[in-house]
Design a protein around this motif. Structure first.
Motif, PDB file in Angstrom:
ATOM      1  N   ILE A  82       0.964  -1.112  -0.231  1.00  0.00           N
ATOM      2  CA  ILE A  82      -0.103   0.022   0.000  1.00  0.00           C
ATOM      3  C   ILE A  82       0.892   1.175   0.075  1.00  0.00           C
ATOM      4  CG2 ILE A  82      -1.937   1.316   0.984  1.00  0.00           C
ATOM      5  CD1 ILE A  82      -2.469  -1.790   0.787  1.00  0.00           C
ATOM      6  N   PRO A  83       0.846   1.946  -0.993  1.00  0.00           N
ATOM      7  CA  PRO A  83       1.440   3.377  -1.149  1.00  0.00           C
ATOM      8  C   PRO A  83       1.192   4.137   0.294  1.00  0.00           C
ATOM      9  CG  PRO A  83       0.789   3.000  -3.337  1.00  0.00           C
ATOM     10  CD  PRO A  83       0.090   1.905  -2.264  1.00  0.00           C
ATOM     11  N   LYS A  84       2.256   4.729   0.728  1.00  0.00           N
ATOM     12  CA  LYS A  84       2.186   5.625   2.081  1.00  0.00           C
ATOM     13  C   LYS A  84       1.086   6.545   1.958  1.00  0.00           C
ATOM     14  CE  LYS A  84       4.642   8.842   4.803  1.00  0.00           C
ATOM     15  NZ  LYS A  84       5.949   9.530   5.086  1.00  0.00           N
ATOM     16  N   ASP A  85       0.761   7.359   0.897  1.00  0.00           N
ATOM     17  CA  ASP A  85      -0.047   8.472   0.631  1.00  0.00           C
ATOM     18  C   ASP A  85      -1.495   7.689   0.623  1.00  0.00           C
ATOM     19  OD1 ASP A  85       1.006   7.645  -1.589  1.00  0.00           O
ATOM     20  OD2 ASP A  85      -0.204   9.260  -2.864  1.00  0.00           O
ATOM     21  N   LEU A  86      -1.533   6.669   0.164  1.00  0.00           N
ATOM     22  CA  LEU A  86      -2.926   5.774  -0.022  1.00  0.00           C
ATOM     23  C   LEU A  86      -3.815   5.681   1.014  1.00  0.00           C
ATOM     24  CD1 LEU A  86      -3.674   5.196  -2.967  1.00  0.00           C
ATOM     25  CD2 LEU A  86      -3.641   2.902  -2.378  1.00  0.00           C
ATOM     26  N   PHE A  87      -3.102   5.587   2.446  1.00  0.00           N
ATOM     27  CA  PHE A  87      -3.722   5.428   3.500  1.00  0.00           C
ATOM     28  C   PHE A  87      -4.764   6.265   3.955  1.00  0.00           C
ATOM     29  CE2 PHE A  87      -0.073   2.175   4.320  1.00  0.00           C
ATOM     30  CZ  PHE A  87      -0.827   1.176   4.386  1.00  0.00           C
ATOM     31  N   GLU A  88      -4.369   7.699   3.707  1.00  0.00           N
ATOM     32  CA  GLU A  88      -5.148   8.982   4.028  1.00  0.00           C
ATOM     33  C   GLU A  88      -6.180   9.198   3.119  1.00  0.00           C
ATOM     34  OE1 GLU A  88      -2.370  11.700   5.446  1.00  0.00           O
ATOM     35  OE2 GLU A  88      -1.318  10.261   7.057  1.00  0.00           O
ATOM     36  N   MET A  89      -6.080   8.507   1.700  1.00  0.00           N
ATOM     37  CA  MET A  89      -7.206   9.121   0.890  1.00  0.00           C
ATOM     38  C   MET A  89      -8.403   8.523   1.138  1.00  0.00           C
ATOM     39  SD  MET A  89      -4.980   8.368  -2.701  1.00  0.00           S
ATOM     40  CE  MET A  89      -3.245   9.262  -3.249  1.00  0.00           C
ATOM     41  N   LYS A  90      -9.529   9.383   0.781  1.00  0.00           N
ATOM     42  CA  LYS A  90     -10.582   8.917   0.890  1.00  0.00           C
ATOM     43  C   LYS A  90     -11.260   7.981  -0.309  1.00  0.00           C
ATOM     44  CE  LYS A  90     -12.229  11.763   4.160  1.00  0.00           C
ATOM     45  NZ  LYS A  90     -12.709  11.267   5.406  1.00  0.00           N
ATOM     46  N   SER A  91     -11.987   6.841   0.049  1.00  0.00           N
ATOM     47  CA  SER A  91     -12.496   6.041  -0.787  1.00  0.00           C
ATOM     48  C   SER A  91     -13.912   5.726  -0.696  1.00  0.00           C
ATOM     49  CB  SER A  91     -11.509   4.532  -0.290  1.00  0.00           C
ATOM     50  OG  SER A  91     -12.071   3.647  -1.124  1.00  0.00           O
ATOM     51  N   SER A  92     -14.383   4.975  -1.802  1.00  0.00           N
ATOM     52  CA  SER A  92     -15.707   4.649  -1.881  1.00  0.00           C
ATOM     53  C   SER A  92     -15.991   3.360  -1.959  1.00  0.00           C
ATOM     54  CB  SER A  92     -16.380   5.424  -3.179  1.00  0.00           C
ATOM     55  OG  SER A  92     -15.769   4.995  -4.314  1.00  0.00           O
ATOM     56  N   ALA A  93     -15.044   2.528  -1.629  1.00  0.00           N
ATOM     57  CA  ALA A  93     -14.617   1.167  -1.746  1.00  0.00           C
ATOM     58  C   ALA A  93     -15.886   0.459  -0.741  1.00  0.00           C
ATOM     59  CB  ALA A  93     -13.465   0.521  -1.411  1.00  0.00           C
ATOM     60  N   LYS A  94     -16.417  -0.587  -1.125  1.00  0.00           N
ATOM     61  CA  LYS A  94     -17.363  -1.262  -0.278  1.00  0.00           C
ATOM     62  C   LYS A  94     -16.832  -2.374   0.536  1.00  0.00           C
ATOM     63  CE  LYS A  94     -21.406  -0.742  -3.501  1.00  0.00           C
ATOM     64  NZ  LYS A  94     -20.522   0.498  -4.159  1.00  0.00           N
ATOM     65  N   ILE A  95     -17.477  -2.571   1.829  1.00  0.00           N
ATOM     66  CA  ILE A  95     -17.178  -3.758   2.969  1.00  0.00           C
ATOM     67  C   ILE A  95     -17.776  -4.822   2.477  1.00  0.00           C
ATOM     68  CG2 ILE A  95     -16.816  -4.459   5.092  1.00  0.00           C
ATOM     69  CD1 ILE A  95     -15.128  -2.171   4.565  1.00  0.00           C
TER      70      ILE A  95
END
Length: 544
Positions: A167-180
């Protein structure tokens, strides 16, 4: 797998990852904090469903995840930073990969705009981990995170293997619309094998004059069925080290282990066998096995049939489903008395010799005597975490199991496994007595994580066979006529080190102290380390 209907949209990638792991029943993540995973750590600090177990070295984190998967059958999860973090995980991931247990490794990676550049610690992590992971990928978009996470978890759980996400470092803090996604509930489609499909298996078994059963880890849920089959078929039972704790040593047809450290009289008997039934076992110890026997294998995973073993017939399915049907086919048959006489003779002969070995008196203490003291004092349902080395073969040779669960590094055979496995075992089963049986060389690889037991209040007992050497390697050098080099250990004062790490420590030099000290140690309320001065005895089956 259906997405959760009430899941909130536009959460951070880190938060969604933790929600997805929680939904699939993950209770803890083992790891070491690093720069590239700070975004995930920040979200982990905001929740209390998944526990983060901070260890001193990433290798320990991966070994603990592997141990949890071995003990529970559930997904073990470990976490590390990019580059050296993943590099340090590899040893423990090798253990999970070769022992075929479900482990997920999550590692940070360089920020997205720095991937492929000369950024610090950057390496193509997919290439680095490829030999030890069934599935590995780099997450490149915030909206794909749960799709890829579920794919990784599914791969690990279904195939019993290692999966990995970068996981790229900056990706962790990005907002996502992914589903659970909820975990799919698997319903076993086939719960019964028609007797007609087992006719060929039964026909081969009925040709046997000298039958043997070799049971492994996959026999865990069918012990009683296997004992019943052995009785009506007239077969001896041998077990791999992983299955040693499943069978009571007193079981009538049980000969014990095979291979170095097993019943020394079983080798000749096994080599005479004309039909061998493998049950949940992938281990075929060269030099101990029959050359011309007809071999039948029962294995839950089709891809494991015939791996390194000359199998004639393979049956895919759970042993607890198949073995009773085989037993039923022998109800009206009579066992071969001459063969069973040989089996019982070999069992009794080794039982008498083993009893005497465990009574040997010497100073330093004989390894067999230490094993016998452990056997006499450990709880019947204890979990024993066994390290790799000389201690492994002595334990396998002399320990007479009752109901204990034994966990070890099977195919990877890494030193240092004992302490991490014991820590994970106590986290998973806090009500159980947990004992690590280790060599001095093995424990020295993971000594820093004595502090992990203190941090998480894990009441375990570590017993060190202290012979001041890498004894197995020394034995092999002696047996092969090689010059001894690099096998002498410069050991610390283990007791002072234990006490410095807030453990209770005992040093045993004399046999008169052995049983009394073990009894005290097992009653302690905190972590306890016992260093036993151990005689450098060459194992009887050592080969150059």
């Amino acid at each position: 797998m259906n997405p959760e209907s009430n899941q909130s949209m536009n959460e951070t990638v880190a938060k969604l990852m933790l929600k997805q792991l929680e939904t699939w029943g993950v209770k803890r993540i083992y790891g070491v904090v690093g720069d590239a995973i700070i975004g995930l750590m920040d979200e982990m600090a905001k929740q209390n469903t998944i526990q983060f177990i901070a260890v001193k070295h990433e290798s320990v984190a991966a070994m603990m995840a592997s141990a949890e998967a071995k003990l529970t059958g559930r997904l073990g999860v470990c976490l590390a930073t990019m580059g050296p973090g993943l590099g340090n995980l590899l040893n423990g991931l090798g253990d999970a990969y070769l022992d075929k247990v479900p482990v997920l490794a999550i590692t940070g990676q360089a920020p997205t705009q720095k991937i492929g550049t000369d950024y610090k610690q950057y390496i193509d992590q997919q290439e680095l981990i490829k030999p030890l992971a069934e599935y590995t990928t780099l997450v490149t978009h915030q909206n794909s995170v749960t799709d890829l996470l579920v794919k990784a978890m599914n791969t690990s759980l279904i195939k019993g293997t290692v999966s990995h996400l970068s996981i790229p470092k900056d990706l962790f803090e990005m907002k996502s619309s992914a589903k659970i996604y909820r975990e799919a509930k698997i319903i076993q489609g086939q719960t019964f094998i028609d007797k007609k499909e087992l006719q060929n298996v039964v026909a081969v078994m009925k040709t046997a004059k000298k039958p043997m059963i070799l049971a492994g880890v996959g026999a865990k849920n069918s012990v009683g069925d296997i004992e019943a089959l052995a009785k009506v078929w007239g077969a001896g039972i041998l077990v791999s080290l992983g299955a040693k704790g499943f069978f009571n040593d007193a079981s009538e047809n049980l000969l014990g282990g095979i291979g170095q450290g097993g019943n020394p009289h079983a080798k000749q008997l096994f080599q005479q066998s004309d039909v061998v039934l493998l049950i949940g076992n992938l281990w075929w110890p060269e030099g101990y096995v029959p050359q011309h026997a007809r071999i039948i294998q029962i294995e839950i995973a089709k891809e494991n049939i015939g791996k390194g073993i000359p199998v004639e017939l393979g049956v895919v399915g759970a042993a607890e489903m198949i073995v009773p049907q085989l037993t039923e086919s022998f109800r009206n048959d009579s066992a071969t008395n001459d063969w069973m006489t040989q089996v019982y003779t070999a069992k009794e002969k080794w039982a008498n010799e083993n009893e005497q070995e465990g009574l040997q008196s010497s100073q330093p203490l004989h390894p067999s005597r230490i094993v016998r003291a452990i056997e006499n004092n450990v709880h019947e349902d204890a979990i024993i975490a066994l390290d790799t080395g000389d201690v492994t073969v002595w334990f396998n040779r002399n320990f007479r199991s009752k109901k204990q669960q034994i966990i070890f590094s099977g195919e990877w055979r890494t030193m240092g496994f004992g302490l991490p496995a014991a820590l994970a075992a106590k986290l998973c089963y806090p009500e159980k007595q947990v004992v690590a049986v280790v060599g001095d060389g093995g424990i020295e690889m993971t000594l820093a994580d004595l502090l992990t037991a203190v941090k998480y209040k894990l009441n375990i007992v570590v017993i060190i066979f202290n012979n001041h050497a890498l004894q197995m390697e020394r034995d092999k050098m002696i047996a092969s006529g090689s010059n001894e080099m690099g096998v002498d250990l410069t050991n610390p004062d283990f007791i002072k080190m234990a006490e410095a790490c807030f453990w209770k420590g005992y040093h045993i030099k004399d046999e008169s102290e052995l049983d009394h000290t073990l009894k005290k140690a097992f009653l302690n309320e905190g972590p306890t380390l016992i260093s036993v001065e151990t005689a450098p005895v060459i194992h009887p089956e050592t080969k150059g």
